[in-house]
Design an enzyme around this catalytic site. Sequence first.
Site, PDB file in Angstrom:
ATOM      1  CB  CYS A 115      -0.928   0.026   1.215  1.00 19.41           C
ATOM      2  SG  CYS A 115      -1.987  -1.400   1.269  1.00 19.41           S
ATOM      3  CG  HIS A 262      -3.479   3.264   1.099  1.00 19.14           C
ATOM      4  ND1 HIS A 262      -3.948   2.739  -0.090  1.00 19.14           N
ATOM      5  CD2 HIS A 262      -3.580   2.263   2.011  1.00 19.14           C
ATOM      6  CE1 HIS A 262      -4.306   1.486   0.107  1.00 19.14           C
ATOM      7  NE2 HIS A 262      -4.103   1.179   1.369  1.00 19.14           N
ATOM      8  CG  ASN A 292      -7.019  -1.115   0.192  1.00 20.29           C
ATOM      9  OD1 ASN A 292      -6.185  -0.770  -0.640  1.00 20.29           O
ATOM     10  ND2 ASN A 292      -6.696  -1.414   1.446  1.00 20.29           N
TER      11      ASN A 292
HETATM   12  O1  UT7 Z   1      -4.514  -1.199   2.982  1.00 21.61           O
HETATM   13  C1  UT7 Z   1      -3.658  -1.660   3.966  1.00 21.61           C
HETATM   14  C2  UT7 Z   1      -4.077  -1.220   5.306  1.00 21.61           C
HETATM   15  N1  UT7 Z   1      -5.354  -1.810   5.634  1.00 21.61           N
HETATM   16  C3  UT7 Z   1      -6.045  -1.293   6.609  1.00 21.61           C
HETATM   17  O2  UT7 Z   1      -5.649  -0.308   7.178  1.00 21.61           O
HETATM   18  C4  UT7 Z   1      -7.321  -2.002   7.001  1.00 21.61           C
HETATM   19  C5  UT7 Z   1      -7.471  -1.940   8.490  1.00 21.61           C
HETATM   20  N2  UT7 Z   1      -8.591  -2.711   9.020  1.00 21.61           N
HETATM   21  C6  UT7 Z   1      -9.875  -2.478   8.725  1.00 21.61           C
HETATM   22  O3  UT7 Z   1     -10.181  -1.670   7.881  1.00 21.61           O
HETATM   23  C7  UT7 Z   1     -10.940  -3.207   9.509  1.00 21.61           C
HETATM   24  O4  UT7 Z   1     -10.339  -3.901  10.569  1.00 21.61           O
HETATM   25  C8  UT7 Z   1     -11.781  -4.197   8.636  1.00 21.61           C
HETATM   26  C9  UT7 Z   1     -12.698  -3.431   7.714  1.00 21.61           C
HETATM   27  C10 UT7 Z   1     -10.870  -5.100   7.845  1.00 21.61           C
HETATM   28  C11 UT7 Z   1     -12.652  -5.094   9.529  1.00 21.61           C
HETATM   29  O5  UT7 Z   1     -13.473  -4.289  10.353  1.00 21.61           O
HETATM   30  P1  UT7 Z   1     -13.562  -4.595  11.906  1.00 21.61           P
HETATM   31  O6  UT7 Z   1     -14.486  -3.603  12.472  1.00 21.61           O
HETATM   32  O7  UT7 Z   1     -12.165  -4.607  12.451  1.00 21.61           O
HETATM   33  O8  UT7 Z   1     -14.245  -6.019  11.945  1.00 21.61           O
HETATM   34  P2  UT7 Z   1     -13.687  -7.399  12.551  1.00 21.61           P
HETATM   35  O9  UT7 Z   1     -12.605  -7.936  11.671  1.00 21.61           O
HETATM   36  O10 UT7 Z   1     -13.404  -7.202  13.989  1.00 21.61           O
HETATM   37  O11 UT7 Z   1     -14.941  -8.331  12.409  1.00 21.61           O
HETATM   38  C12 UT7 Z   1     -16.131  -8.097  13.154  1.00 21.61           C
HETATM   39  C13 UT7 Z   1     -17.138  -9.172  12.825  1.00 21.61           C
HETATM   40  C14 UT7 Z   1     -16.611 -10.590  12.970  1.00 21.61           C
HETATM   41  O12 UT7 Z   1     -17.656 -11.388  13.464  1.00 21.61           O
HETATM   42  P3  UT7 Z   1     -17.719 -11.768  15.044  1.00 21.61           P
HETATM   43  O13 UT7 Z   1     -16.450 -12.488  15.311  1.00 21.61           O
HETATM   44  O14 UT7 Z   1     -17.801 -10.452  15.772  1.00 21.61           O
HETATM   45  O15 UT7 Z   1     -18.950 -12.592  15.147  1.00 21.61           O
HETATM   46  C15 UT7 Z   1     -16.315 -11.001  11.547  1.00 21.61           C
HETATM   47  O16 UT7 Z   1     -16.417 -12.410  11.359  1.00 21.61           O
HETATM   48  O17 UT7 Z   1     -17.568  -9.061  11.469  1.00 21.61           O
HETATM   49  C16 UT7 Z   1     -17.411 -10.332  10.793  1.00 21.61           C
HETATM   50  N3  UT7 Z   1     -17.076 -10.053   9.395  1.00 21.61           N
HETATM   51  C17 UT7 Z   1     -18.001  -9.826   8.456  1.00 21.61           C
HETATM   52  N4  UT7 Z   1     -19.336  -9.799   8.499  1.00 21.61           N
HETATM   53  C18 UT7 Z   1     -19.993  -9.508   7.350  1.00 21.61           C
HETATM   54  C19 UT7 Z   1     -15.842  -9.957   8.844  1.00 21.61           C
HETATM   55  N5  UT7 Z   1     -15.960  -9.664   7.548  1.00 21.61           N
HETATM   56  C20 UT7 Z   1     -17.282  -9.578   7.265  1.00 21.61           C
HETATM   57  C21 UT7 Z   1     -18.017  -9.297   6.113  1.00 21.61           C
HETATM   58  N6  UT7 Z   1     -19.369  -9.265   6.191  1.00 21.61           N
HETATM   59  N7  UT7 Z   1     -17.420  -9.027   4.936  1.00 21.61           N
END
Ligand code: UT7
Length: 335
Positions: A115, A262, A292
């Site tokens: 990135c 980014h 992204n």
């Molecule tokens: O480009 C390089 C740099 N990248 C970044 O900076 C990205 C940084 N991270 C993020 O943007 C966020 O962490 C994400 C968008 C990737 C994820 O968001 P989050 O709020 O951190 O969600 P999470 O990973 O903690 O997941 C929360 C819940 C989980 O379910 P449980 O365990 O709470 O029951 C996941 O299984 O959401 C679930 N989940 C989804 N649900 C519906 C994960 N992906 C999905 C999905 N649709 N696509």
Amino acid sequence: MKRTVIAGVGHYVPENVVTNNDLSKIMETSDQWIQERTGIQERRWVSAEGEDSTSGMGTKAARNAIADAGLEPKDIDFIIFAPLSPDYYFPGPGVQVQENLGIDTIGALDVRNQCSGFVYGLSVADQFIKTGMYKNVLLIGSELHSGGLDKTTRGRGVSVIFGDGAGAVVLQASDDQSKGVLTTKLHSEGKHAKELALLGPATDRWVDRIIAENDPDDMSYYPYMNGNFVFKHAVTRFQEVILEALADVNKDASDIDLLIPHQANLRISQFVQKKMGLGPDKVFNNIMKYGNTTAASIPIALSEAKQEGRVKEGDLLCLAAFGSGFTWASALIQL
Ligand code: UT7
């Protein structure tokens, strides 16, 4: 010493639009989850295997940037290509662009900083230009993610986020000391290398064993991201590296006319905007349309910002990136 100015910008994205609702038909996800967590509404994914490629999209973006600069491909004297998703394990796509554009046997360098690749590439180009080695450097960020994502519910934490596309700039030597790249800042922290990575296939893993095992549950072929962990580091590092660049040239956040971060997550951009005390008009975001696109996100955004009249001569432009490695970087450019 020469100055490095942006002489032309261009981008290319595949026509095929994939909405959040489209994704909810192939995996357990929802428009609401994706928009709330990331701000993404849709992304572009090439519609069929072989229809486009990282090098092919990069070439199209490059042609647009070269035309925008009022130049011909033969005027380019060095190519820098920043890909996270190259067509081949090796060689990198820089050489394919040299061939596609029919340019003489000029140098082509691939910068592998995910990135942050575009800002790293900008810094490399700036050094070559300042010292007088090259006059017109073509810098490309291009990514084809869709061919390498796990598009099942198992991979939804990653696959809903990434999109395909390419952006490019022509960087040019100038004698005008009042404009150009003022500073670039580059960082890395390899202890977090596996928090956002694609680990296989690779030389770290014996390919003959991978082939012999042929394990359909081997997730190492897909990108992995520890989302929360990456998020927390991203918000800190973005702000830190922007402030570092500003301090280097005795400016502060209020001097920034446009910040192009980014496009990792709209929530990250908004967090950084608020922390830096910038108005919403001072930050350019288009993750809503493209997801992204890693190394391509900044040049695509820059190209769109120019088309929309959001950047003009005399503006102070700030670019900042954070991603896999971890790597992070910033640049300040007087337009
Ligand atoms: O480009 C390089 C740099 N990248 C970044 O900076 C990205 C940084 N991270 C993020 O943007 C966020 O962490 C994400 C968008 C990737 C994820 O968001 P989050 O709020 O951190 O969600 P999470 O990973 O903690 O997941 C929360 C819940 C989980 O379910 P449980 O365990 O709470 O029951 C996941 O299984 O959401 C679930 N989940 C989804 N649900 C519906 C994960 N992906 C999905 C999905 N649709 N696509």
